[in-house]
Design a protein around this motif. Sequence first.
Motif, short mmCIF file in Angstrom:
data_model
loop_
_atom_site.label_atom_id
_atom_site.label_comp_id
_atom_site.label_asym_id
_atom_site.label_seq_id
_atom_site.Cartn_x
_atom_site.Cartn_y
_atom_site.Cartn_z
N ASN A 4 69.42 52.09 40.95
CA ASN A 4 70.37 51.63 41.97
C ASN A 4 70.86 50.22 41.71
OD1 ASN A 4 70.34 53.99 43.49
ND2 ASN A 4 68.49 53.38 44.59
N ARG A 61 70.92 55.41 51.95
CA ARG A 61 71.83 56.53 51.69
C ARG A 61 71.23 57.82 52.25
NH1 ARG A 61 72.36 55.77 46.58
NH2 ARG A 61 70.66 57.15 45.92
N GLY A 119 80.49 53.19 56.61
CA GLY A 119 80.51 53.51 55.20
C GLY A 119 81.67 54.43 54.85
N PRO A 120 81.89 54.69 53.56
CA PRO A 120 82.97 55.59 53.16
C PRO A 120 82.72 57.01 53.65
CG PRO A 120 81.54 55.07 51.30
CD PRO A 120 81.12 54.18 52.41
N THR A 145 83.35 59.97 46.94
CA THR A 145 83.42 58.54 46.67
C THR A 145 82.26 58.07 45.81
OG1 THR A 145 83.63 56.36 47.69
CG2 THR A 145 82.13 57.90 48.76
N ASP A 155 80.11 55.43 45.60
CA ASP A 155 79.59 54.29 46.34
C ASP A 155 78.09 54.47 46.50
OD1 ASP A 155 78.84 52.86 49.09
OD2 ASP A 155 80.69 51.94 48.34
N GLN A 156 77.34 53.34 46.41
CA GLN A 156 75.89 53.42 46.50
C GLN A 156 75.42 54.01 47.82
OE1 GLN A 156 73.92 49.71 45.72
NE2 GLN A 156 71.89 50.49 46.19
N ARG A 157 76.16 53.75 48.90
CA ARG A 157 75.79 54.29 50.21
C ARG A 157 76.82 55.31 50.71
NH1 ARG A 157 72.88 49.56 53.80
NH2 ARG A 157 71.40 48.88 52.20
N GLY A 158 77.36 56.06 49.77
CA GLY A 158 78.33 57.07 50.13
C GLY A 158 77.71 58.20 50.94
#
Length: 236
Positions: free
Chosen positions: A59, A125, A216-217, A222, A224-227
């Motif tokens: 990560n 996540r 978040g998205p 997407t 993204d690390q926390r998608g």
Amino acid sequence: MKKLGGGHEPTPMSDETQAKVGKRLDDVAKILAGALVAVAGIMTTLGLTSDIVFVALNNESWPIYVACLCAILAIVCSIVALLIRPTRRGNLWETIVLVLGVVFYMVALSVAVIGASKAAGGNGRPSITDVKLEGPRSDLKLTFTVHADGVDTWATIEVYGNAVTRHGDPLDGVADFYSSTLRPNDKGVVEQRITTPVVVPAKAWGIEVGAVVANGPEQCETLDQRGPTCAVIQLP
């Protein structure tokens, strides 16, 4: 010839004194040689196991990289200091090198605490597992589990379920058949097993369930690390 102004020439350092100073500096260098061991000890004490380290590196947890790099630099400084001869000039250079080593050592220990707390806490996540769709189309029941680690105490996980077309697009004018907001416990963990009836129109191809981090998205694809996490199930 005596100097004017009553000045005195500095007394040269004896070989014995130089050797004693060099020995004390060497002792400091040997302490710095254990920088990686000290950093690893701090991380282990804070609950950072090898499995979590690999997850953190995957990560891109920068504090772990910085702590390891500073620890290696501290070891390099200790090796260089041990190789310097215990002369007057050598002791001066050894002192300079060891000061740099101590700085790297303290930075490594400090950043290790940040890295361990960040990595051991997870990334926030969400994931969806154990998805089951049971029953005939007229009486469907959907069951799934939502899990997330390291969720901030103020954050939430938004969970939804809706009908979708063959291409995964939501049906126009059809509301979600399920929606909930989950909050983490005191340890920052969200763990919820959800069972809900499914009511979908005849034109629906499937259903989609998703979990989204607050603010978040929302796009499932997407990068993204926390998608969000999504699952699509075809209707029977």
